[in-house]
Design a protein around this motif. Structure first.
Motif, PDB file in Angstrom:
ATOM      1  N   ILE A 151       5.080 -37.433 -53.993  1.00  8.93           N
ATOM      2  CA  ILE A 151       6.519 -37.608 -54.163  1.00  8.93           C
ATOM      3  C   ILE A 151       7.080 -36.311 -54.740  1.00  8.93           C
ATOM      4  CG2 ILE A 151       8.342 -38.967 -55.257  1.00  8.93           C
ATOM      5  CD1 ILE A 151       6.285 -41.257 -55.505  1.00  8.93           C
ATOM      6  N   ALA A 152       7.937 -35.638 -53.983  1.00 11.11           N
ATOM      7  CA  ALA A 152       8.463 -34.344 -54.399  1.00 11.11           C
ATOM      8  C   ALA A 152       9.399 -34.497 -55.598  1.00 11.11           C
ATOM      9  CB  ALA A 152       9.189 -33.681 -53.238  1.00 11.11           C
ATOM     10  N   LEU A 153       9.188 -33.682 -56.616  1.00 11.50           N
ATOM     11  CA  LEU A 153       9.998 -33.726 -57.825  1.00 11.50           C
ATOM     12  C   LEU A 153      10.886 -32.497 -57.991  1.00 11.50           C
ATOM     13  CD1 LEU A 153       7.242 -34.952 -60.313  1.00 11.50           C
ATOM     14  CD2 LEU A 153       8.943 -36.353 -59.132  1.00 11.50           C
ATOM     15  N   LYS A 154      10.391 -31.341 -57.551  1.00  9.59           N
ATOM     16  CA  LYS A 154      11.117 -30.095 -57.796  1.00  9.59           C
ATOM     17  C   LYS A 154      10.601 -29.024 -56.841  1.00  9.59           C
ATOM     18  CE  LYS A 154      11.564 -29.241 -62.099  1.00  9.59           C
ATOM     19  NZ  LYS A 154      11.269 -28.820 -63.492  1.00  9.59           N
ATOM     20  N   GLU A 155      11.495 -28.079 -56.468  1.00  6.64           N
ATOM     21  CA  GLU A 155      11.097 -26.960 -55.610  1.00  6.64           C
ATOM     22  C   GLU A 155      11.853 -25.721 -56.039  1.00  6.64           C
ATOM     23  OE1 GLU A 155      10.863 -24.119 -52.356  1.00  6.64           O
ATOM     24  OE2 GLU A 155      12.669 -24.974 -53.291  1.00  6.64           O
ATOM     25  N   TYR A 156      11.136 -24.597 -56.188  1.00  7.98           N
ATOM     26  CA  TYR A 156      11.805 -23.345 -56.516  1.00  7.98           C
ATOM     27  C   TYR A 156      10.948 -22.169 -56.068  1.00  7.98           C
ATOM     28  CZ  TYR A 156       8.701 -23.260 -60.625  1.00  7.98           C
ATOM     29  OH  TYR A 156       7.607 -23.274 -61.455  1.00  7.98           O
ATOM     30  N   ILE A 157      11.569 -20.988 -55.985  1.00  8.99           N
ATOM     31  CA  ILE A 157      10.843 -19.777 -55.619  1.00  8.99           C
ATOM     32  C   ILE A 157      11.043 -18.716 -56.694  1.00  8.99           C
ATOM     33  CG2 ILE A 157      10.986 -20.224 -53.138  1.00  8.99           C
ATOM     34  CD1 ILE A 157      13.245 -18.165 -53.004  1.00  8.99           C
ATOM     35  N   LYS A 158      10.057 -17.810 -56.806  1.00  4.85           N
ATOM     36  CA  LYS A 158      10.116 -16.646 -57.688  1.00  4.85           C
ATOM     37  C   LYS A 158       9.573 -15.459 -56.908  1.00  4.85           C
ATOM     38  CE  LYS A 158       8.842 -17.048 -61.960  1.00  4.85           C
ATOM     39  NZ  LYS A 158       8.017 -17.311 -63.169  1.00  4.85           N
TER      40      LYS A 158
END
Length: 210
Positions: free
Chosen positions: A125-132
């Motif tokens: 279950i996806a909770l969060k997504e981000y890139i760096k």
């Protein structure tokens, strides 16, 4: 809005509440692990595959093991897991992080007292997504959903298998997971993107069979 960490702790409480009256057949454990994850893609552009690599991440959670008999058991977990991939974009190293609540179900076979093999499905279950990237330390967050403007789909589903060495209250193992669902609405410039993950894990069993 309830944060992803609070959601995870609520799942943990529900997880423990199901074991009343079954302590003679169930062992409970805390688990931690290191993920080495990436993605696989089909029909994607050369640009999307350029410089794609593995991303290290942490997985923590709890585990229950229900013993059917001396040789077989059923393993259920609730994990807070970091997956993703790295990519080279015009000389800039981009790291894409996906945070999941993962619930695996595996059948475990003990070939000896210490060595066991495991296999089964998992739900993420996806909770969060981000890139760096390697230039700036700031995070750029993406949306979770099913529209083409979103970055990550809400669910991941796949299969996993592995081997573990079990000794007294401890267990050390390797689990390989492969997603069967496309996890990115726009296909990541392709038609299908799936999670691929190798996890080295350590379990500590704080509850023993009676």
């Amino acid at each position: 809005m309830i944060s992803s960490k609070i959601k995870f702790y609520l799942i943990i409480l529900l997880f423990f509440s199901q074991f009343k009256g079954y302590t003679d057949k169930i062992k409970l454990a805390f688990k931690t692990g290191i993920n080495l994850s990436t993605i696989t893609s089909s029909n994607s552009s050369e640009e999307f595959n350029l410089g794609k690599g593995f991303l290290p991440g942490l997985a923590v959670g709890i585990l229950s093991e229900y013993f059917v008999d001396d040789d077989y058991s059923l393993v259920i977990e609730a994990n807070y897991s970091t997956k993703g991939f790295t990519m080279n974009q015009m000389g800039v190293r981009v790291r894409s992080y996906s945070k999941y609540l993962e619930i695996p179900f595996r059948l475990k076979y003990y070939s000896s007292n210490d060595l066991a093999f495991e296999m089964g499905p998992y739900l993420g279950i996806a909770l969060k997504e981000y890139i760096k990237n390697n230039i700036s330390s700031s995070k750029v967050y993406g949306q979770i959903g099913n529209d083409f403007s979103d970055v990550l789909k809400p669910f991941d589903l796949g299969a996993q298998g592995g081997v573990s060495f079990n000794k007294n209250d401890f267990s050390l193992g390797i689990i390989i997971s492969y997603g069967i669902l496309n996890i990115r609405p726009a296909g990541g410039l392709g038609n299908s993107v799936r999670n691929l993950n190798t996890q080295v894990r350590f379990n500590y069993f704080f509850s023993k069979l009676e």
